[in-house]
Design an enzyme around this catalytic site. Structure first.
Site, PDB file in Angstrom:
ATOM      1  N   LYS A 231       0.871  -1.174   0.000  1.00 18.91           N
ATOM      2  CA  LYS A 231       0.000   0.000   0.000  1.00 18.91           C
ATOM      3  C   LYS A 231       0.909   1.224   0.000  1.00 18.91           C
ATOM      4  O   LYS A 231       1.379   1.660   1.033  1.00 18.91           O
ATOM      5  CB  LYS A 231      -0.924   0.006   1.223  1.00 18.91           C
ATOM      6  CG  LYS A 231      -1.930   1.138   1.154  1.00 18.91           C
ATOM      7  CD  LYS A 231      -2.805   1.205   2.364  1.00 18.91           C
ATOM      8  CE  LYS A 231      -3.824   2.327   2.205  1.00 18.91           C
ATOM      9  NZ  LYS A 231      -3.284   3.574   1.655  1.00 18.91           N
ATOM     10  N   ARG A 250      -7.063  11.122  -7.259  1.00 22.63           N
ATOM     11  CA  ARG A 250      -8.240  10.427  -6.772  1.00 22.63           C
ATOM     12  C   ARG A 250      -9.328  11.413  -6.366  1.00 22.63           C
ATOM     13  O   ARG A 250     -10.506  11.115  -6.421  1.00 22.63           O
ATOM     14  CB  ARG A 250      -7.828   9.574  -5.559  1.00 22.63           C
ATOM     15  CG  ARG A 250      -8.742   8.452  -5.309  1.00 22.63           C
ATOM     16  CD  ARG A 250      -8.705   8.091  -3.856  1.00 22.63           C
ATOM     17  NE  ARG A 250      -9.847   8.655  -3.210  1.00 22.63           N
ATOM     18  CZ  ARG A 250     -10.104   8.523  -1.929  1.00 22.63           C
ATOM     19  NH1 ARG A 250      -9.255   7.890  -1.160  1.00 22.63           N
ATOM     20  NH2 ARG A 250     -11.182   9.051  -1.416  1.00 22.63           N
ATOM     21  N   GLU A 278      -0.045   5.052  -8.529  1.00 17.44           N
ATOM     22  CA  GLU A 278       0.270   5.944  -7.421  1.00 17.44           C
ATOM     23  C   GLU A 278       1.482   6.788  -7.806  1.00 17.44           C
ATOM     24  O   GLU A 278       2.481   6.249  -8.277  1.00 17.44           O
ATOM     25  CB  GLU A 278       0.600   5.102  -6.176  1.00 17.44           C
ATOM     26  CG  GLU A 278       0.662   5.862  -4.881  1.00 17.44           C
ATOM     27  CD  GLU A 278      -0.626   5.735  -4.063  1.00 17.44           C
ATOM     28  OE1 GLU A 278      -1.534   4.957  -4.451  1.00 17.44           O
ATOM     29  OE2 GLU A 278      -0.734   6.432  -3.035  1.00 17.44           O
ATOM     30  N   ARG A 391     -16.389  -0.319  -2.931  1.00 20.38           N
ATOM     31  CA  ARG A 391     -17.316  -1.457  -2.899  1.00 20.38           C
ATOM     32  C   ARG A 391     -16.621  -2.609  -2.196  1.00 20.38           C
ATOM     33  O   ARG A 391     -15.532  -3.013  -2.585  1.00 20.38           O
ATOM     34  CB  ARG A 391     -17.676  -1.821  -4.334  1.00 20.38           C
ATOM     35  CG  ARG A 391     -18.904  -2.678  -4.427  1.00 20.38           C
ATOM     36  CD  ARG A 391     -19.545  -2.555  -5.800  1.00 20.38           C
ATOM     37  NE  ARG A 391     -20.054  -1.213  -6.074  1.00 20.38           N
ATOM     38  CZ  ARG A 391     -20.580  -0.849  -7.243  1.00 20.38           C
ATOM     39  NH1 ARG A 391     -20.640  -1.713  -8.232  1.00 20.38           N
ATOM     40  NH2 ARG A 391     -21.023   0.372  -7.420  1.00 20.38           N
ATOM     41  N   LYS A 397      -7.734  -3.102   2.006  1.00 29.76           N
ATOM     42  CA  LYS A 397      -6.443  -2.587   2.489  1.00 29.76           C
ATOM     43  C   LYS A 397      -6.191  -3.175   3.870  1.00 29.76           C
ATOM     44  O   LYS A 397      -7.048  -3.111   4.758  1.00 29.76           O
ATOM     45  CB  LYS A 397      -6.391  -1.065   2.494  1.00 29.76           C
ATOM     46  CG  LYS A 397      -7.556  -0.336   3.090  1.00 29.76           C
ATOM     47  CD  LYS A 397      -7.347   1.163   2.928  1.00 29.76           C
ATOM     48  CE  LYS A 397      -8.606   1.911   3.316  1.00 29.76           C
ATOM     49  NZ  LYS A 397      -8.548   3.334   2.989  1.00 29.76           N
TER      50      LYS A 397
END
Lengths: 525, 333
Positions: A231, A250, A278, A391, A397
């Site tokens: 992450k 985002r 990212e 969703r 995560k």
């Protein structure tokens, strides 16, 4: 204006989401398309360029209300919302003719032209609105003047309402709404149009967001069904290559021009490709702390020095569109295979799978996350589609436990909105010698009962007031959680913590036993 | 405080040395003059009380039948020590008073809680000239300016109708003494329907009926059968009932709160009520300022609420003002 103000009041009064959606549907059904377009713009968090200075507004309010400036400030501190304060301190003149304007007409012909006027002329117009608009309309006008309209309506609710109105799928509405929505009648008509509408080449796809994993990972089934990735702690972004390169965050903000290295590398990609990934500060083989990257976000045209101080890469997660074809319904495994072949491995990198034969192997890998400068793992089901929004089910995560310290409450400030006239914005300190040095501000983590209790205590134990801020007796200790610690020259403590929040109220711990600044400093990267 | 002040603060409460009595003391004393029957003002344990005649029924209910309370008509002078004392309508709730104290030609008035707006359940506020005014300041900021009551009643009726259309109960939270009766009386001027009452309210509503206040008929919720459907009915309940097991009878109810605090959106949203109605039994900001002006007082002491802002505002305007730290207040607004 009247219908929109009534919608605002109705949304503000309803606590259930189904009531809110019903209110939105009723409004969108009845409103002319150009009004509806502006309503969508405001309710999805859209703003306009600031038209008037807050200080001018305050001065006009002083003039109109005939109240001293300090009393206006006291009232504002109590109410916690400038637009509401103005509304409460002004009154419609009982004989004034109520303007009968449409929302779009008011915005286009009255509100936006303010920007071009000198402050005196602005003041006369704004004070005129205060005299002529009834309470509800005046509140909405003040909200527009002071920024935006937050009324507890999420983008998702607006999408649901538009989906119900148009009979189209919510995901399609989300996609049409993504990126820059221009509040025009035409844009609104396209938003709710039946069937296929050509989607603007600029538009990003709605991002698919991972949900926090609260259960044991074993409950997800065999580890082999899942792709595990780090992450990464950067800026989630969508890289669009369609006759040129566009970069969206985002938060659906255009990042074009801010990261020229990425745009340059992306120019080599074949046309009609969209990548999810990212943006990371990167040096050698490792990511740079987020605080370094943060300095680049605001730089529209970074100079050579900025580029050298924080080089960036695009860490690619997914391929959403290839050769002009929407891939979102294909399984992740296939999307990733196509993605790998596109990347140059330098500025455009693949977010590699984290090795782990089973869940316990991944658990061990996850334990190293902090040393690697990442926040944990992301788990994605190999056969999942690229869905819309947060969703639950296919993307999770799995974050590492946060760092914690025990800190002393030293300042408090009243919150805004739902927390107005309650002291809910806290500043915490750690010991350095026999001095308490502020290290973090935190707003969340206490429940309503604790907030009320602490509010009463703060009022009764105030030492000094500095405007809206109160310094309080050093007494209460709170365990704070945070995601990372960086050295910082901007903070008195020399340290900046990331995402601080209150974990619990340590009623068991005397304040002189709170943590020392050195302890925190040792954690700094 | 000054040496020759007619009212000073003591641990027991506000005290008049020349008359040897207390006003709304928070501990038991020999002689107490009470402004009204709210719990933070009328506390038990004193030997002898003086209060307005019209509030005797309520006070006797609050303090117990054995409490020794002497009733006085508004404007009637009685003597306590060196002081000539009289009670004057405060317009707050039934039987609420301001206390006028006169010694050697100097006049002090303690407003107690008061409001300037019309209220069918009590006599209107009486302006009393004085040298020193001790005022409440619950809503001592200019954002508190009450809307006209008929507009608020319109909103309440709209909400009630809407609940009826949606087949859900309409549960209105409001304080059991004063607010509940005022709502019942205001509504009685507009509609004729039965309202359901939480058990804590019924005895207080009865005291108001004893005083011939015209209100909508009320029926205790507890008298209904367990399975009764309250859809479309208006139910009044004290705020403490919110979130309690008692509320289970009103599944999917729309909830509202009637209070001056509802003037601020944040308060309403924080408390999670569906609706907030601005109804207060306290004075709003314009009412506070007007009262100070009309009293002619050269000196003002502010007891509870936003005292800081009011005191500074008055000082700026040439009135000598200061805060007086009492134990009144809480949420009875």
């Amino acid at each position: 204006m009247r219908a929109f103000a009534a919608l605002y009041a109705r949304l503000d009064q309803s606590t259930g989401t189904s009531d809110k959606v019903a209110a939105l549907v009723d409004y969108f059904q009845a409103a002319p398309a150009d009004d509806a377009a502006w309503a969508v713009h405001w309710l999805t968090g859209g703003r306009i360029k600031r038209l008037v200075r807050a200080n001018d507004l305050r001065q006009w309010l002083i003039d109109v209300s005939a109240l001293p400036d300090w009393l206006i400030d006291d009232t504002y501190a109590h109410v916690g919302d400038l637009a509401e304060t103005i509304t409460l301190l002004t009154q419609r003149h009982p004989t004034a003719a109520q303007p009968e304007l449409s929302l779009a007409g008011f915005v286009a012909h009255e509100l936006l032209p303010l920007a071009k006027l000198p402050p005196d002329a602005q003041g006369a117009i704004v004070q005129g609105w205060w005299r002529t608009f009834a309470d509800r309309e005046r509140f909405v006008v003040n909200k527009l003047l002071t920024g935006g309209l937050r009324v507890g309506v999420s983008r998702l609710l607006v999408v649901q309402a538009l989906a119900r109105l148009s009979g189209q799928a919510g995901d399609l509405i989300s996609h049409r709404l993504s990126g820059d929505f221009q509040p025009t009648a035409q844009a609104f008509q396209q938003l709710v149009a039946p069937g296929e509408v050509a989607i603007d080449a600029d538009k990003p796809y709605p991002f698919f967001l991972a949900s926090p994993l609260e259960q044991a990972p074993e409950s997800l089934g065999p580890a082999g069904d899942w792709l595990a990735e780090w992450k990464w702690d950067g800026i989630r972004a969508q890289l669009i290559v369609r006759d040129g390169v566009r970069l969206w965050s985002r938060g659906e903000e255009r990042l074009d021009g801010r990261f020229p290295e990425i745009e340059r590398a992306a120019a080599a990609l074949p046309n009609g490709h969209v990548l999810d990934g990212e943006i990371l500060g990167w040096e050698g083989d490792a990511p740079l702390p987020f605080s370094r990257l943060q300095k680049r976000i605001g730089r529209l045209k970074p100079g050579a020095r900025t580029l050298a101080e924080c080089p960036v890469v695009f860490m690619a997660y997914d391929l959403i569109e290839a050769a002009g074809k929407d891939l979102r319904q294909q399984p992740l495994r296939e999307r990733r295979e196509r993605l790998e072949g596109l990347l140059d491995g330098a500025t455009l990198r693949l977010s590699r799978p984290v090795d782990g034969a089973d869940w316990s192997g991944l658990q061990i890998a996850r334990n190293n996350a902090r040393e690697l400068g990442v926040e944990g793992l992301i788990l994605k089901r190999w056969n999942s589609a690229y869905a819309t929004g947060r969703r639950r089910g296919d993307w999770w995560k799995w974050k590492i436990a946060p760092l914690t310290i025990d800190a002393v409450l030293i300042y408090a400030q009243a919150g805004h909105g739902r927390r107005s006239n309650l002291y809910t914005d806290y500043t915490f300190a750690l010991w350095q010698g026999d001095e308490l040095v502020p290290v973090a501000k935190a707003y969340s983590g206490l429940n309503d009962e604790e907030i009320a209790k602490l509010d009463r205590w703060i009022r009764a134990h105030t030492l000094e007031r500095f405007g809206p801020v109160r310094s309080v007796q050093a007494f209460h200790v709170f365990e704070l959680a945070f995601e990372g610690v960086n050295r910082s020259s901007r903070h008195k403590s020399g340290i900046a913590v990331r995402f601080p929040r209150i974990l619990r109220w340590r009623t068991d711990k005397p304040f002189h036993e709170a943590d020392r600044l050195e302890t925190l400093a040792k954690l700094a990267q | 405080m000054r040496r020759d002040d007619l009212v000073i603060l003591r641990p027991e409460g506000m005290y008049c040395p020349r008359g040897d009595f207390y006003i709304d003391p928070w501990r038991g004393v020999d002689c107490a003059v009470l402004t009204h029957g709210h719990a933070d003002h009328a506390r038990s344990g004193s030997v002898r009380y003086h209060a307005a005649e019209s509030g005797l029924g309520l006070l006797q209910h609050r303090l117990g039948a054995s409490a020794h309370i002497v009733g006085h008509g508004y404007g009637e002078t009685f003597v306590l020590g060196d002081a000539r004392v009289s009670l004057h309508s405060a317009g707050h709730i039934l039987g609420s008073s301001q206390v006028r104290i006169e010694v050697d030609g100097e006049v002090w008035v303690v407003t107690g809680d008061f409001k300037r707006d019309a209220d069918p359940t009590c006599t209107p506020f009486d302006v009393v000239r004085c040298d020193t005014l001790i005022t409440e300041a619950t809503f001592g900021l200019p954002c508190y300016r009450w809307p006209a009551m008929h507009e608020v009643v319109d909103e309440v009726l709209d909400w009630w109708d809407q609940c009826a259309r949606e087949h859900v109960p309409a549960v209105m939270f409001c304080y059991a003494l004063g607010k509940a009766q005022r709502l019942l009386a205001e509504l009685a001027e507009r509609v004729d329907r039965t309202v359901f009452l939480h058990g804590a309210m019924t005895p207080l509503v009865e005291r108001y009926r004893d005083a011939n206040i015209r209100m909508l008929p009320g029926e205790p919720v507890g008298d209904s059968k367990r399975a009764r459907d309250f859809s479309g009915e208006l139910i009044l309940a004290p705020p403490s009932a919110a979130g309690s097991p008692w509320m289970r009878r009103f599944n999917s109810a729309s909830t509202a709160f009637a209070s001056g605090w509802m003037q601020i959106r944040g308060n309403r949203r924080r408390r999670g009520y569906d609706r907030g109605f601005v109804v207060s039994d306290h004075s709003d900001w314009p009412g506070l300022i007007r009262t100070v002006e009309e009293s002619g007082a050269r000196r003002v002491l502010a007891t509870h609420g936003s005292t800081d802002s009011l005191v500074r505002y008055l000082n700026d305007r040439g009135v000598v003002a200061a805060a007086l730290k009492t134990e009144f207040g809480g949420d009875d607004s």
